[in-house]
Write an enzyme that holds these catalytic residues in place. Structure first.
Site, PDB file in Angstrom:
ATOM      1  N   TYR A   9     -13.018  -4.321  10.401  1.00  0.00           N
ATOM      2  CA  TYR A   9     -11.697  -3.704  10.373  1.00  0.00           C
ATOM      3  C   TYR A   9     -10.973  -3.879  11.701  1.00  0.00           C
ATOM      4  O   TYR A   9      -9.819  -4.331  11.740  1.00  0.00           O
ATOM      5  CB  TYR A   9     -11.825  -2.223  10.026  1.00  0.00           C
ATOM      6  CG  TYR A   9     -10.514  -1.471  10.074  1.00  0.00           C
ATOM      7  CD1 TYR A   9      -9.603  -1.567   9.025  1.00  0.00           C
ATOM      8  CD2 TYR A   9     -10.183  -0.680  11.165  1.00  0.00           C
ATOM      9  CE1 TYR A   9      -8.402  -0.888   9.067  1.00  0.00           C
ATOM     10  CE2 TYR A   9      -8.974   0.005  11.214  1.00  0.00           C
ATOM     11  CZ  TYR A   9      -8.092  -0.096  10.159  1.00  0.00           C
ATOM     12  OH  TYR A   9      -6.888   0.577  10.212  1.00  0.00           O
TER      13      TYR A   9
ATOM     14  N   GLY B 147       1.936   4.787   3.757  1.00  0.00           N
ATOM     15  CA  GLY B 147       2.848   3.909   3.023  1.00  0.00           C
ATOM     16  C   GLY B 147       3.733   4.677   2.061  1.00  0.00           C
ATOM     17  O   GLY B 147       4.946   4.456   1.989  1.00  0.00           O
TER      18      GLY B 147
ATOM     19  N   GLY C 287       0.814  -1.212   0.000  1.00  0.00           N
ATOM     20  CA  GLY C 287       0.000   0.000   0.000  1.00  0.00           C
ATOM     21  C   GLY C 287       0.847   1.260   0.000  1.00  0.00           C
ATOM     22  O   GLY C 287       0.524   2.236   0.685  1.00  0.00           O
TER      23      GLY C 287
ATOM     24  N   ASN D  77       1.469   3.442  -2.399  1.00  0.00           N
ATOM     25  CA  ASN D  77       1.224   4.476  -3.415  1.00  0.00           C
ATOM     26  C   ASN D  77       0.459   5.670  -2.879  1.00  0.00           C
ATOM     27  O   ASN D  77       0.159   6.611  -3.614  1.00  0.00           O
ATOM     28  CB  ASN D  77       0.515   3.881  -4.636  1.00  0.00           C
ATOM     29  CG  ASN D  77      -0.814   3.237  -4.298  1.00  0.00           C
ATOM     30  OD1 ASN D  77      -1.313   3.380  -3.179  1.00  0.00           O
ATOM     31  ND2 ASN D  77      -1.382   2.510  -5.246  1.00  0.00           N
TER      32      ASN D  77
END
Length: 295
Positions: free
Chosen positions: A166, A16, A10, A12
């Protein structure tokens, strides 16, 4: 400088990407492990330095297998794996299943990082100071009695909510970290978990979010830290020499050890969660702790 090869899932956007920029600027080789090739390549152009795009869709087992096969062929050494990517889109109201038949959040946020680390374990253990960094959430503080539902982790029978799914997955990741740190005993590799604070979100990533929720996040952003600030804790966990001696820790921001819920550190509960995890993955752990013989 001891140049490291760091895989960040992750990478991009958000934390991250900020972590990739921070560590690439120090001369480390960064693998941007991302699902979307266009966004990954855009991030690579922006970061520059020695960055490599590695495509992986963490909701698909076959994609994880392909990525780890590629990593073994192309990367050589692997020193750090940061399991940063997560699925948490509050605009989604219904349970979604992956192509492999798993509830999407449970697989992407928990089962996938375990599978990814397991398939790269040989390279991480071979590193002079291999580090596996998982990610939990400060939001767990607001769910002090949360447990992993061993009978129904994928909400087959109980009412689904994105938040419940989550935080269950993030709790499981914390427990996985504690379990893995023990399995790595006797090696130079470590496993730690970073507790992500209240970090400012890029709402452009969530176009389907209702306006009232966008307004709420706009207010929340006033009290949030930036992705770059949170990335500093990532970098310390990945690169700091002293951090290489720490394992099985829950690390808050700024970089410091923080508390672990009673349930999450219970050895029996940890073992139950990990038995469930590997049963669902249909594999055996690639590394296991063996009690030293005493005589």
């Amino acid at each position: 400088m001891n140049r490291k090869t760091v895989i960040i899932t992750g990478a991009n956007s958000g934390i991250g990407k900020a972590a990739a920029q921070r560590m690439a600027a120090e001369g480390h080789r960064i693998v941007l492990a991302c699902r979307n090739p266009d966004r990954a390549e855009a991030a690579q152009r922006e970061i520059g330095e020695d960055t490599i795009v590695g495509l992986v869709d963490l909701s698909r087992r076959a994609s994880i297998h392909a990525f780890t096969d590629w990593a073994h062929r192309e990367l050589g050494e692997i020193d750090v794996l940061i399991n940063n990517a997560a699925d948490f889109d509050l605009a989604h109201k219904e349970r979604e299943m992956t192509a492999d038949g798993f509830e999407r959040i449970w697989f992407t946020n928990h089962l996938a990082p375990v599978l990814l680390a397991d398939r790269l374990m040989d390279r991480l253990v071979a590193s002079p100071q291999g580090r596996i960094i998982n990610v939990s959430s400060m939001g767990l503080l607001f769910h002090p009695f949360l447990t992993v539902d061993l009978k129904d982790p994928m909400f087959n029978q109980r009412t689904f909510s994105v938040a419940k799914a989550y935080y269950q997955s993030k709790l499981a990741q914390l427990m996985y970290t504690l379990w893995l740190s023990r399995q790595l005993s006797g090696t130079m590799a470590t496993a730690n978990c970073i507790r992500v604070s209240n970090v400012r979100l890029d709402l452009d990533r969530f176009p389907d979010l209702p306006q009232w929720m966008k307004n709420l996040y706009a207010i929340k952003a006033r009290f949030s830290i930036t992705p770059e600030q949170m990335a500093e804790t990532y970098a310390q966990a990945a690169l700091n020499g002293d951090a290489g001696n720490q394992t099985g820790q829950h690390i808050g921001h700024p970089f410091k050890e923080t508390g672990i819920p009673v349930y999450a550190k219970d050895p029996l509960c940890i073992e139950q969660v990990m038995q469930l995890t590997y049963k669902q993955l249909g594999i055996r752990p690639s590394i296991s702790y063996e009690q030293p013989e005493t005589g």
